[in-house]
Design a protein around this motif. Structure first.
Motif, short mmCIF file in Angstrom:
data_model
loop_
_atom_site.label_atom_id
_atom_site.label_comp_id
_atom_site.label_asym_id
_atom_site.label_seq_id
_atom_site.Cartn_x
_atom_site.Cartn_y
_atom_site.Cartn_z
N CYS A 58 0.21 15.67 0.59
CA CYS A 58 0.00 15.84 2.11
C CYS A 58 0.24 17.13 2.54
CB CYS A 58 1.34 15.21 2.63
SG CYS A 58 1.42 13.24 2.31
N ASN A 94 -4.43 11.51 4.08
CA ASN A 94 -4.83 11.21 5.48
C ASN A 94 -3.74 10.90 6.44
OD1 ASN A 94 -8.14 10.11 4.09
ND2 ASN A 94 -7.57 12.23 4.24
N LEU A 95 -3.05 9.85 6.06
CA LEU A 95 -2.21 9.12 7.06
C LEU A 95 -1.17 10.61 7.55
CD1 LEU A 95 -0.83 6.99 8.63
CD2 LEU A 95 0.41 6.52 6.52
N ALA A 153 -5.35 8.23 0.72
CA ALA A 153 -4.95 7.54 2.19
C ALA A 153 -3.75 8.09 2.58
CB ALA A 153 -4.89 6.09 1.83
N ASN A 176 -10.66 5.53 2.76
CA ASN A 176 -9.79 5.34 1.85
C ASN A 176 -8.97 4.15 1.68
OD1 ASN A 176 -9.93 7.68 -0.17
ND2 ASN A 176 -9.61 8.79 1.71
N GLN A 207 -11.71 9.59 7.63
CA GLN A 207 -11.46 9.27 6.18
C GLN A 207 -10.16 8.59 5.69
OE1 GLN A 207 -11.91 12.54 3.51
NE2 GLN A 207 -13.03 14.01 4.99
N LEU A 208 -9.26 8.30 6.66
CA LEU A 208 -8.20 7.24 6.61
C LEU A 208 -8.79 5.91 6.21
CD1 LEU A 208 -5.31 6.79 6.16
CD2 LEU A 208 -5.07 6.55 8.63
N ASN A 258 -9.13 13.80 8.84
CA ASN A 258 -8.15 12.92 8.46
C ASN A 258 -8.27 11.77 9.15
OD1 ASN A 258 -6.01 14.10 6.16
ND2 ASN A 258 -6.28 15.63 8.11
#
Length: 288
Positions: free
Chosen positions: A217, A44-45, A41, A193, A189-190, A186
């Motif tokens: 990241c 992705n963020l 997560a 997750n 998928q954020l 991203n």
């Protein structure tokens, strides 16, 4: 494929290999304190924030914020989410070289799937590269108790999902920019997750976590940026065998950082992989 494109594929794949290895090391460092969902997560963020910032600076990237083929983006990222989470979880259970070696059963699937789905040709050079690459993986693994662990079967499932993702990535590169593929990877998928997160995990971050968090990241973003550009410049059945080079690289990392033994069979198997790789590259260069 032109000689120029061939060099570009090799260059982009070199960047992908280094970035994937950095990601694996970062996962190992964060795993004692954070779950797989929490780690991914964050990745992705960070990817969404970085890519939006780039779009703000470079107006020509903003077109990538509107996907032309959203259903294919969604299907790719559901599969990629399952594969990436399985891959990340396996890194906490198996030696690094075993994880990467099992992952590389996927080229056999890619080579077969690319024929009906991408209308690509299976050339002699690519066939040799895939066969020797898969043989090298078998030499590295040598059927035994370690490879029969449940986590090993999980990795085999991950390998198949990554093969499908590779096919979808190649199809997306026909109409979507690299920026768009990365952004929607991203963005989609954020929430997937975050659905697996059950606490305010960011409160557990300490200064010791900063470097591995930066690795997860940047490594995660750069690995896919390099990989997507490699697919843009070469056929899927050529790009994936290049990825075999991750095995000897990660074996050395596991030995240096975690004391994982340098199994001579890893290097014997890697020799098979490299021979097939060089043979294919030589044929590609001659045909160009």
């Amino acid at each position: 494929m032109s000689h120029r494109h061939l060099i570009a594929v090799v260059a982009w794949m070199t960047g992908a290999l280094l970035a994937f290895s950095a990601t694996a090391v970062a996962v190992r460092a964060l795993a004692p304190d954070f779950s797989v969902f929490e780690i991914l997560a964050v990745r992705n963020l960070a990817g969404v924030v970085i890519l939006l910032a780039l779009a703000g600076i470079k107006p020509d990237l903003r077109g990538g914020l509107k996907p032309r083929r959203f259903p294919l983006h969604l299907a790719r990222n559901v599969l990629h989410f399952a594969g990436t989470d399985g891959w990340t979880f396996s890194l906490t259970l198996l030696p690094l070289a075993t994880v990467f070696a099992l992952e590389f059963t996927s080229p056999a699937w890619v080579a077969l799937l690319a024929i009906p789905l991408l209308q690509e040709r299976m050339t002699k050079g690519r066939f040799v590269a895939v066969v020797l690459g898969f043989a090298g993986v078998l030499v590295i693994l040598r059927p035994g108790l370690e490879t029969l662990q449940p986590a090993s079967f999980l990795m085999l499932g991950v390998a198949f999902s990554f093969a499908l993702v590779a096919i979808m990535t190649k199809r997306l590169t026909r109409t979507e920019s690299t920026f768009s593929i990365l952004f929607f990877m991203n963005l989609l998928q954020l929430p997937m997750n975050l659905a697996g997160v059950g606490r305010a995990f960011w409160l557990a971050v300490t200064p010791a976590h900063i470097l591995p968090l930066a690795g997860i990241c940047l490594g995660g973003l750069l690995s896919h940026y390099c990989l997507t550009n490699a697919y843009r410049r070469g056929d899927a059945s050529m790009v994936v065998p290049l990825d075999f080079m991750r095995i000897p690289l990660i074996a050395f990392v596991g030995w240096e950082l975690y004391g994982e033994p340098l199994d001579p069979y890893v290097f014997l198997g890697s020799a098979c992989i490299i021979v097939g790789l060089l043979y294919n590259l030589n044929r590609e260069a001659k045909s160009s």
